[in-house]
Write a protein that holds these residues in place. Structure first.
Motif, PDB file in Angstrom:
ATOM      1  N   TRP A  28       0.722  -1.276  -0.030  1.00 57.46           N
ATOM      2  CA  TRP A  28       0.016   0.059  -0.047  1.00 57.46           C
ATOM      3  C   TRP A  28       0.908   1.346  -0.195  1.00 57.46           C
ATOM      4  CZ3 TRP A  28      -3.647  -1.491   4.897  1.00 57.46           C
ATOM      5  CH2 TRP A  28      -4.250  -2.671   4.670  1.00 57.46           C
ATOM      6  N   GLN A  29       0.256   2.165  -0.319  1.00 60.14           N
ATOM      7  CA  GLN A  29       0.920   3.635  -0.424  1.00 60.14           C
ATOM      8  C   GLN A  29       0.977   3.992   1.253  1.00 60.14           C
ATOM      9  OE1 GLN A  29       2.455   5.645  -2.756  1.00 60.14           O
ATOM     10  NE2 GLN A  29       2.021   3.744  -4.087  1.00 60.14           N
ATOM     11  N   ALA A  30       1.950   4.755   1.614  1.00 61.10           N
ATOM     12  CA  ALA A  30       1.874   4.870   2.891  1.00 61.10           C
ATOM     13  C   ALA A  30       0.577   5.873   3.480  1.00 61.10           C
ATOM     14  CB  ALA A  30       3.170   5.940   3.462  1.00 61.10           C
ATOM     15  N   SER A  31       0.247   6.866   2.487  1.00 60.66           N
ATOM     16  CA  SER A  31      -0.848   7.608   2.722  1.00 60.66           C
ATOM     17  C   SER A  31      -2.120   6.806   2.947  1.00 60.66           C
ATOM     18  CB  SER A  31      -1.140   8.629   1.390  1.00 60.66           C
ATOM     19  OG  SER A  31      -1.251   7.859   0.195  1.00 60.66           O
ATOM     20  N   LYS A  32      -2.358   5.825   2.156  1.00 66.93           N
ATOM     21  CA  LYS A  32      -3.405   4.915   2.380  1.00 66.93           C
ATOM     22  C   LYS A  32      -3.670   4.615   3.875  1.00 66.93           C
ATOM     23  CE  LYS A  32      -5.692   0.373   1.159  1.00 66.93           C
ATOM     24  NZ  LYS A  32      -5.834  -0.519   0.078  1.00 66.93           N
ATOM     25  N   VAL A  33      -2.574   4.201   4.464  1.00 64.93           N
ATOM     26  CA  VAL A  33      -2.637   3.694   6.094  1.00 64.93           C
ATOM     27  C   VAL A  33      -2.891   4.892   6.527  1.00 64.93           C
ATOM     28  CG1 VAL A  33      -1.104   2.873   7.824  1.00 64.93           C
ATOM     29  CG2 VAL A  33      -0.907   1.717   5.657  1.00 64.93           C
ATOM     30  N   SER A  34      -2.424   6.091   6.434  1.00 67.84           N
ATOM     31  CA  SER A  34      -2.880   7.181   7.306  1.00 67.84           C
ATOM     32  C   SER A  34      -4.533   7.518   7.164  1.00 67.84           C
ATOM     33  CB  SER A  34      -2.167   8.438   6.801  1.00 67.84           C
ATOM     34  OG  SER A  34      -2.498   9.590   7.271  1.00 67.84           O
ATOM     35  N   LYS A  35      -4.943   7.541   5.780  1.00 67.60           N
ATOM     36  CA  LYS A  35      -6.325   7.809   5.557  1.00 67.60           C
ATOM     37  C   LYS A  35      -7.219   6.550   6.384  1.00 67.60           C
ATOM     38  CE  LYS A  35      -5.407  10.055   1.130  1.00 67.60           C
ATOM     39  NZ  LYS A  35      -5.573   9.747  -0.266  1.00 67.60           N
ATOM     40  N   LEU A  36      -6.787   5.201   6.478  1.00 69.33           N
ATOM     41  CA  LEU A  36      -7.554   4.280   6.787  1.00 69.33           C
ATOM     42  C   LEU A  36      -7.668   4.710   8.444  1.00 69.33           C
ATOM     43  CD1 LEU A  36      -6.563   1.136   5.003  1.00 69.33           C
ATOM     44  CD2 LEU A  36      -8.703   2.308   5.028  1.00 69.33           C
ATOM     45  N   GLU A  37      -6.373   4.983   8.968  1.00 68.11           N
ATOM     46  CA  GLU A  37      -6.251   5.124  10.321  1.00 68.11           C
ATOM     47  C   GLU A  37      -7.202   6.320  10.868  1.00 68.11           C
ATOM     48  OE1 GLU A  37      -1.857   3.819  11.917  1.00 68.11           O
ATOM     49  OE2 GLU A  37      -2.017   5.691  10.794  1.00 68.11           O
ATOM     50  N   ASN A  38      -7.152   7.359  10.236  1.00 73.55           N
ATOM     51  CA  ASN A  38      -8.138   8.621  10.374  1.00 73.55           C
ATOM     52  C   ASN A  38      -9.487   8.541   9.641  1.00 73.55           C
ATOM     53  OD1 ASN A  38      -5.948  10.278  11.847  1.00 73.55           O
ATOM     54  ND2 ASN A  38      -4.849   9.972  10.126  1.00 73.55           N
ATOM     55  N   GLY A  39      -9.925   7.720   9.299  1.00 73.81           N
ATOM     56  CA  GLY A  39     -11.347   7.475   8.648  1.00 73.81           C
ATOM     57  C   GLY A  39     -11.380   8.520   7.581  1.00 73.81           C
ATOM     58  N   ARG A  40     -10.644   8.648   6.853  1.00 75.53           N
ATOM     59  CA  ARG A  40     -10.738   9.335   5.549  1.00 75.53           C
ATOM     60  C   ARG A  40     -10.991   8.497   4.277  1.00 75.53           C
ATOM     61  NH1 ARG A  40      -6.242  12.077   7.487  1.00 75.53           N
ATOM     62  NH2 ARG A  40      -5.336  11.372   5.924  1.00 75.53           N
ATOM     63  N   GLN A  41     -10.805   7.279   4.615  1.00 80.29           N
ATOM     64  CA  GLN A  41     -10.795   6.276   3.353  1.00 80.29           C
ATOM     65  C   GLN A  41     -11.566   5.056   3.778  1.00 80.29           C
ATOM     66  OE1 GLN A  41      -7.658   5.361   0.842  1.00 80.29           O
ATOM     67  NE2 GLN A  41      -8.515   3.676   0.668  1.00 80.29           N
ATOM     68  N   THR A  42     -12.606   4.684   3.237  1.00 83.86           N
ATOM     69  CA  THR A  42     -13.252   3.494   3.555  1.00 83.86           C
ATOM     70  C   THR A  42     -12.569   2.148   3.101  1.00 83.86           C
ATOM     71  OG1 THR A  42     -15.364   4.835   3.270  1.00 83.86           O
ATOM     72  CG2 THR A  42     -15.598   2.194   3.233  1.00 83.86           C
ATOM     73  N   PRO A  43     -12.318   1.379   4.375  1.00 85.16           N
ATOM     74  CA  PRO A  43     -11.654   0.274   3.712  1.00 85.16           C
ATOM     75  C   PRO A  43     -12.117  -0.963   2.948  1.00 85.16           C
ATOM     76  CG  PRO A  43     -12.353   0.104   6.068  1.00 85.16           C
ATOM     77  CD  PRO A  43     -12.580   1.408   5.634  1.00 85.16           C
ATOM     78  N   SER A  44     -11.540  -1.544   2.200  1.00 86.03           N
ATOM     79  CA  SER A  44     -12.520  -2.619   1.250  1.00 86.03           C
ATOM     80  C   SER A  44     -12.309  -3.961   2.159  1.00 86.03           C
ATOM     81  CB  SER A  44     -11.630  -2.892   0.054  1.00 86.03           C
ATOM     82  OG  SER A  44     -10.328  -3.433   0.293  1.00 86.03           O
ATOM     83  N   GLU A  45     -13.012  -4.918   1.848  1.00 86.62           N
ATOM     84  CA  GLU A  45     -12.954  -6.155   2.778  1.00 86.62           C
ATOM     85  C   GLU A  45     -11.667  -6.736   2.896  1.00 86.62           C
ATOM     86  OE1 GLU A  45     -16.051  -9.057   1.597  1.00 86.62           O
ATOM     87  OE2 GLU A  45     -17.544  -7.369   1.439  1.00 86.62           O
ATOM     88  N   THR A  46     -10.827  -6.591   1.704  1.00 85.36           N
ATOM     89  CA  THR A  46      -9.331  -7.137   1.753  1.00 85.36           C
ATOM     90  C   THR A  46      -8.538  -6.167   2.684  1.00 85.36           C
ATOM     91  OG1 THR A  46      -9.589  -7.856  -0.485  1.00 85.36           O
ATOM     92  CG2 THR A  46      -7.488  -7.624  -0.005  1.00 85.36           C
ATOM     93  N   ASP A  47      -8.800  -5.024   2.681  1.00 83.76           N
ATOM     94  CA  ASP A  47      -7.980  -4.142   3.672  1.00 83.76           C
ATOM     95  C   ASP A  47      -8.410  -4.651   4.888  1.00 83.76           C
ATOM     96  OD1 ASP A  47      -7.345  -2.542   1.360  1.00 83.76           O
ATOM     97  OD2 ASP A  47      -8.894  -1.001   1.642  1.00 83.76           O
TER      98      ASP A  47
END
Length: 83
Positions: A28-47
């Protein structure tokens, strides 16, 4: 917007991998981890499955995936439902 970041995504520091290590582990991109941690991106089932593995809580994945599906149903009532 509701998020799935509690209780699994926030684990005690000794059990939670650092964002960069998690990104590298799963490609993953590091920004994806940050977005998931902070609720700015909805995770997929795989995530969700990957994150639960990373924090050593794979038993939580089915419940979180169920919650994700319920949220998607509420947010997008006309969308095609997954099996």
């Amino acid at each position: 917007m509701p998020t799935l970041r509690r209780p699994v995504i926030r684990q005690p520091a000794e059990r939670s991998p650092k964002g960069l290590a998690l990104a590298v582990r799963y490609g993953w991109q590091a920004s994806k981890v940050s977005k998931l941690e902070n609720g700015r991106q909805t995770p997929s089932e795989t995530d969700i499955q990957a994150w639960c593995e990373a924090v050593e809580r794979p038993d939580e994945a089915p419940n979180l995936i169920s919650t994700l599906r319920a949220m998607e149903t509420l947010m997008y009532p006309g969308a095609v439902q997954r099996p």
